[in-house]
Design a protein around this motif. Structure first.
Motif, short mmCIF file in Angstrom:
data_model
loop_
_atom_site.label_atom_id
_atom_site.label_comp_id
_atom_site.label_asym_id
_atom_site.label_seq_id
_atom_site.Cartn_x
_atom_site.Cartn_y
_atom_site.Cartn_z
N THR A 62 0.83 -1.21 0.00
CA THR A 62 0.00 0.00 0.00
C THR A 62 0.86 1.26 0.00
O THR A 62 0.57 2.23 -0.73
CB THR A 62 -0.92 0.00 1.23
N ALA A 65 2.17 1.48 -3.53
CA ALA A 65 1.16 1.61 -4.59
C ALA A 65 0.52 2.99 -4.63
O ALA A 65 0.23 3.50 -5.72
CB ALA A 65 0.08 0.54 -4.40
N LEU A 68 2.65 5.52 -6.48
CA LEU A 68 2.67 5.15 -7.90
C LEU A 68 1.35 5.51 -8.57
O LEU A 68 1.34 5.99 -9.71
CB LEU A 68 2.94 3.65 -8.05
N ALA A 69 0.24 5.28 -7.87
CA ALA A 69 -1.07 5.63 -8.43
C ALA A 69 -1.21 7.14 -8.59
O ALA A 69 -1.75 7.62 -9.59
CB ALA A 69 -2.19 5.09 -7.53
N VAL A 82 3.76 2.50 -15.45
CA VAL A 82 3.54 2.08 -14.07
C VAL A 82 2.68 0.82 -14.01
O VAL A 82 3.00 -0.15 -13.33
CB VAL A 82 2.89 3.21 -13.25
N LEU A 83 1.57 0.84 -14.73
CA LEU A 83 0.69 -0.33 -14.75
C LEU A 83 1.36 -1.52 -15.42
O LEU A 83 1.22 -2.67 -14.98
CB LEU A 83 -0.62 0.01 -15.48
N SER A 86 4.02 -3.23 -13.03
CA SER A 86 3.41 -4.04 -11.98
C SER A 86 2.81 -5.32 -12.56
O SER A 86 2.85 -6.38 -11.92
CB SER A 86 2.33 -3.24 -11.25
N LEU A 121 1.26 -5.46 -5.78
CA LEU A 121 1.25 -4.15 -6.43
C LEU A 121 0.30 -4.07 -7.62
O LEU A 121 -0.34 -3.05 -7.84
CB LEU A 121 2.66 -3.77 -6.88
N VAL A 125 -2.17 -1.03 -7.18
CA VAL A 125 -1.96 0.13 -8.05
C VAL A 125 -3.17 0.37 -8.93
O VAL A 125 -3.65 1.50 -9.09
CB VAL A 125 -0.69 -0.04 -8.90
N ARG A 126 -3.71 -0.69 -9.52
CA ARG A 126 -4.85 -0.54 -10.42
C ARG A 126 -6.08 -0.03 -9.68
O ARG A 126 -6.81 0.84 -10.18
CB ARG A 126 -5.16 -1.88 -11.10
N LEU A 129 -5.50 3.65 -8.56
CA LEU A 129 -5.59 4.55 -9.70
C LEU A 129 -7.03 4.70 -10.16
O LEU A 129 -7.49 5.82 -10.48
CB LEU A 129 -4.71 4.04 -10.84
#
Length: 243
Positions: A62, A65, A68-69, A82-83, A86, A121, A125-126, A129
């Motif tokens: 977390t 992520a 990054l998001a 980024v996506l 991961s 991640l 991340v997804r 975001l």
């Protein structure tokens, strides 16, 4: 590695002189309460390791992520890399990933932890975001019109509105991590997975296998229920909208 509490199935031999059962005739129930009581301390130790690895992996994931998001949300040119990065990490088989890490981290729990963080991640991340992108632009403009700074808008407006998506990602990542932790048996730190492999090593000792498997399922269910309760407490407005 010898199986904890396993009955001497491998040593049992048939024959009227000994009076012992053959291996395939020895009692091997799917559940044996005596196994649980006799090995309770070991089961608790494995459970504690499983919980510790899961909590640390999701917490660290977390912490990685979210920045990054935010970075991907700020620039559409950075979103794809980024996506993509991961996702690429998630496609690496756990056996191969651990093999790459062992020369640097050894046969330690750190090897498992790094792998679990990397796998979490792609989910975190997804979802983070998606939550940030789901905040309506006019809401951001209204916040700025009220004199809020960028950091204040993020903390007081965007994060609360994105919280349902965040919590959904955390729930999925946590349940997934509970399952993936068992793969840590490859380096001797698999939590309840140690019971599962120990049962197979002890001539398919069912009670040990079932104890490990049921323990993993219960951990996943309890973690999901706990995060659901946290989500309901942090987002009371969602219940008001539903009613």
């Amino acid at each position: 590695m010898t199986s904890l509490g396993a009955r001497p199935l491998l040593d049992a031999v048939s024959g009227p002189a000994t009076g012992l059962l053959a291996v395939d005739e020895a009692p091997n129930p799917w559940f044996d309460s005596s196994y649980v009581t006799e090995n309770w301390d070991s089961i608790l130790a494995y459970t504690g390791e499983h919980v510790r690895l899961t909590v640390l992996a999701v917490a660290i994931g977390t912490a990685i992520a979210l920045p990054l998001a935010l970075l991907a949300r700020r620039s559409r040119y950075l979103a794809a890399p980024v996506l993509g990065l991961s996702t690429v990490v998630y496609t690496i088989p756990s056996l191969a990933l651990f093999a790459l890490l062992v020369p640097f981290t050894g046969l330690s729990s750190n090897t498992v932890l790094i792998g679990l963080v990397a796998y979490s991640l792609v989910i975190l991340v997804r979802n983070f975001l998606a939550g940030l992108q789901g905040v309506p632009p006019d809401v951001r403009e209204a916040a700025r019109g009220m004199g809020l700074s960028g950091a204040q808008t993020l903390w007081r407006v965007e994060l609360p509105l994105a919280l349902p998506s965040f919590m959904a990602g955390l729930r999925i990542a946590t349940v997934s991590t509970v399952a993936l932790t068992t793969v840590g048996v490859l380096v001797g730190h698999g939590g309840l997975g140690q019971l599962i492999t120990g049962g197979f090593a002890a001539n398919f000792y069912r009670a040990e296998i079932v104890t490990g498997a049921v323990g993993c399922v219960l951990l996943a269910l309890l973690a999901d229920l706990a995060l659901t309760a946290v989500e309901r407490a942090l987002t009371p407005w969602t219940r008001a909208v539903r009613t």
